[in-house]
Design a protein around this motif. Structure first.
Motif, PDB file in Angstrom:
ATOM      1  N   VAL A   1       0.861  -1.180   0.000  1.00  0.00           N
ATOM      2  CA  VAL A   1       0.000   0.000   0.000  1.00  0.00           C
ATOM      3  C   VAL A   1       0.900   1.233   0.000  1.00  0.00           C
ATOM      4  CG1 VAL A   1      -1.812   1.261   1.208  1.00  0.00           C
ATOM      5  CG2 VAL A   1      -1.756  -1.220   1.310  1.00  0.00           C
ATOM      6  N   ALA A   2       0.636   2.162  -0.928  1.00  0.00           N
ATOM      7  CA  ALA A   2       1.445   3.380  -1.037  1.00  0.00           C
ATOM      8  C   ALA A   2       0.550   4.598  -0.894  1.00  0.00           C
ATOM      9  CB  ALA A   2       2.163   3.416  -2.378  1.00  0.00           C
ATOM     10  N   ARG A   3       0.992   5.540  -0.056  1.00  0.00           N
ATOM     11  CA  ARG A   3       0.334   6.842   0.044  1.00  0.00           C
ATOM     12  C   ARG A   3       1.227   7.848  -0.674  1.00  0.00           C
ATOM     13  NH1 ARG A   3      -0.295   7.151   6.350  1.00  0.00           N
ATOM     14  NH2 ARG A   3       1.789   6.362   6.048  1.00  0.00           N
ATOM     15  N   VAL A   4       0.680   8.528  -1.678  1.00  0.00           N
ATOM     16  CA  VAL A   4       1.458   9.421  -2.532  1.00  0.00           C
ATOM     17  C   VAL A   4       0.957  10.846  -2.351  1.00  0.00           C
ATOM     18  CG1 VAL A   4       2.160   9.917  -4.896  1.00  0.00           C
ATOM     19  CG2 VAL A   4       1.764   7.556  -4.201  1.00  0.00           C
ATOM     20  N   TYR A   5       1.881  11.763  -2.043  1.00  0.00           N
ATOM     21  CA  TYR A   5       1.559  13.170  -1.847  1.00  0.00           C
ATOM     22  C   TYR A   5       2.236  13.995  -2.936  1.00  0.00           C
ATOM     23  CZ  TYR A   5       0.436  11.372   2.785  1.00  0.00           C
ATOM     24  OH  TYR A   5      -0.094  10.642   3.821  1.00  0.00           O
ATOM     25  N   LEU A   6       1.455  14.829  -3.636  1.00  0.00           N
ATOM     26  CA  LEU A   6       1.978  15.751  -4.649  1.00  0.00           C
ATOM     27  C   LEU A   6       2.177  17.105  -4.000  1.00  0.00           C
ATOM     28  CD1 LEU A   6       1.740  13.982  -7.148  1.00  0.00           C
ATOM     29  CD2 LEU A   6       0.225  15.656  -8.142  1.00  0.00           C
ATOM     30  N   ARG A   7       3.384  17.653  -4.147  1.00  0.00           N
ATOM     31  CA  ARG A   7       3.694  18.962  -3.589  1.00  0.00           C
ATOM     32  C   ARG A   7       4.357  19.819  -4.655  1.00  0.00           C
ATOM     33  NH1 ARG A   7       6.327  16.811   2.139  1.00  0.00           N
ATOM     34  NH2 ARG A   7       4.368  16.034   3.004  1.00  0.00           N
ATOM     35  N   GLU A   8       4.305  21.132  -4.484  1.00  0.00           N
ATOM     36  CA  GLU A   8       5.004  22.021  -5.404  1.00  0.00           C
ATOM     37  C   GLU A   8       6.500  21.823  -5.228  1.00  0.00           C
ATOM     38  OE1 GLU A   8       3.809  26.036  -4.852  1.00  0.00           O
ATOM     39  OE2 GLU A   8       1.714  25.635  -5.354  1.00  0.00           O
ATOM     40  N   GLY A   9       7.223  21.786  -6.350  1.00  0.00           N
ATOM     41  CA  GLY A   9       8.656  21.582  -6.249  1.00  0.00           C
ATOM     42  C   GLY A   9       9.308  21.405  -7.601  1.00  0.00           C
ATOM     43  N   SER A  10      10.477  20.762  -7.574  1.00  0.00           N
ATOM     44  CA  SER A  10      11.318  20.695  -8.767  1.00  0.00           C
ATOM     45  C   SER A  10      11.428  19.289  -9.354  1.00  0.00           C
ATOM     46  CB  SER A  10      12.718  21.192  -8.417  1.00  0.00           C
ATOM     47  OG  SER A  10      13.239  20.400  -7.360  1.00  0.00           O
ATOM     48  N   GLY A  11      10.647  18.337  -8.862  1.00  0.00           N
ATOM     49  CA  GLY A  11      10.670  17.009  -9.465  1.00  0.00           C
ATOM     50  C   GLY A  11      11.354  15.937  -8.632  1.00  0.00           C
ATOM     51  N   ALA A  12      11.615  16.196  -7.361  1.00  0.00           N
ATOM     52  CA  ALA A  12      12.240  15.191  -6.503  1.00  0.00           C
ATOM     53  C   ALA A  12      11.204  14.146  -6.089  1.00  0.00           C
ATOM     54  CB  ALA A  12      12.831  15.850  -5.264  1.00  0.00           C
ATOM     55  N   VAL A  13      11.581  12.871  -6.186  1.00  0.00           N
ATOM     56  CA  VAL A  13      10.696  11.778  -5.781  1.00  0.00           C
ATOM     57  C   VAL A  13      11.355  11.072  -4.610  1.00  0.00           C
ATOM     58  CG1 VAL A  13       9.523   9.679  -6.500  1.00  0.00           C
ATOM     59  CG2 VAL A  13       9.916  11.483  -8.162  1.00  0.00           C
ATOM     60  N   SER A  14      10.692  11.059  -3.449  1.00  0.00           N
ATOM     61  CA  SER A  14      11.241  10.363  -2.291  1.00  0.00           C
ATOM     62  C   SER A  14      10.285   9.273  -1.848  1.00  0.00           C
ATOM     63  CB  SER A  14      11.514  11.338  -1.141  1.00  0.00           C
ATOM     64  OG  SER A  14      10.313  11.782  -0.586  1.00  0.00           O
ATOM     65  N   VAL A  15      10.849   8.111  -1.521  1.00  0.00           N
ATOM     66  CA  VAL A  15      10.078   6.960  -1.065  1.00  0.00           C
ATOM     67  C   VAL A  15      10.581   6.592   0.325  1.00  0.00           C
ATOM     68  CG1 VAL A  15       9.387   4.597  -1.561  1.00  0.00           C
ATOM     69  CG2 VAL A  15       9.868   6.152  -3.439  1.00  0.00           C
ATOM     70  N   ASN A  16       9.702   6.654   1.314  1.00  0.00           N
ATOM     71  CA  ASN A  16      10.053   6.341   2.710  1.00  0.00           C
ATOM     72  C   ASN A  16      11.294   7.097   3.171  1.00  0.00           C
ATOM     73  OD1 ASN A  16       7.866   4.651   2.672  1.00  0.00           O
ATOM     74  ND2 ASN A  16       9.011   2.763   2.867  1.00  0.00           N
ATOM     75  N   GLY A  17      11.404   8.363   2.801  1.00  0.00           N
ATOM     76  CA  GLY A  17      12.502   9.207   3.258  1.00  0.00           C
ATOM     77  C   GLY A  17      13.775   9.103   2.454  1.00  0.00           C
ATOM     78  N   LYS A  18      13.836   8.214   1.468  1.00  0.00           N
ATOM     79  CA  LYS A  18      15.014   8.077   0.608  1.00  0.00           C
ATOM     80  C   LYS A  18      14.641   8.511  -0.805  1.00  0.00           C
ATOM     81  CE  LYS A  18      16.808   3.954   2.938  1.00  0.00           C
ATOM     82  NZ  LYS A  18      17.188   2.544   2.731  1.00  0.00           N
ATOM     83  N   SER A  19      15.651   8.811  -1.621  1.00  0.00           N
ATOM     84  CA  SER A  19      15.338   9.104  -3.024  1.00  0.00           C
ATOM     85  C   SER A  19      14.883   7.813  -3.700  1.00  0.00           C
ATOM     86  CB  SER A  19      16.555   9.684  -3.751  1.00  0.00           C
ATOM     87  OG  SER A  19      17.347   8.659  -4.290  1.00  0.00           O
TER      88      SER A  19
END
Length: 130
Positions: free
Chosen positions: A16-34
């Motif tokens: 199960v994944a919870r995905v949050y979209l935020r304003e920014g430059s394109g960084a994708v982090s999963v569980n606190g890591k890139s």
């Protein structure tokens, strides 16, 4: 305070994944890591980024994903499903392209449960006539 533009929940197998979209430059982090550090297999990273490529959203949002359960393949699929749902919630115009690529369809395949009197889900014990 960080403001989430939208959020989506993705599921695959037991992940199960919870995905949050935020304003920014394109960084994708999963569980606190890139995403590259978390999924060290490039094919899983590709799977996670697919909805961004289809909707031309790469570099527009920072994406924060919390995922738990399952293995790497199920988690990558859950991230893709959740990201697609979040993109649709943010802009309904993304719906047709994401649906056409099958990113909004929840993959229903699960591990079949083990049955009593058998060795596995379908495997029987060896039959001996004599």
């Amino acid at each position: 305070m960080v403001k989430n533009l939208s959020l989506g929940t993705g599921r695959r197998k037991t992940a199960v994944a919870r995905v949050y979209l935020r304003e920014g430059s394109g960084a994708v982090s999963v569980n606190g890591k890139s995403v590259d550090d978390y999924f060290n297999n490039p094919s899983f990273v590709y799977v996670v980024r697919q909805p961004l490529a289809v909707t031309d959203s790469e570099g527009k949002f920072d994406i924060v994903i919390n995922v738990k359960g399952g293995g790497p393949s199920g988690q990558a699929g859950a991230c893709r499903h959740g990201l697609a749902r979040a993109l649709v919630e943010y802009d309904a115009g993304n719906l047709t392209s994401l649906r056409a690529n099958g990113f909004l369809t929840r993959d229903p395949r699960m591990v079949e449960r083990k049955k009593y009197g058998q060795r596995g889900a379908r495997r029987r014990f060896q039959f001996s006539k004599r």
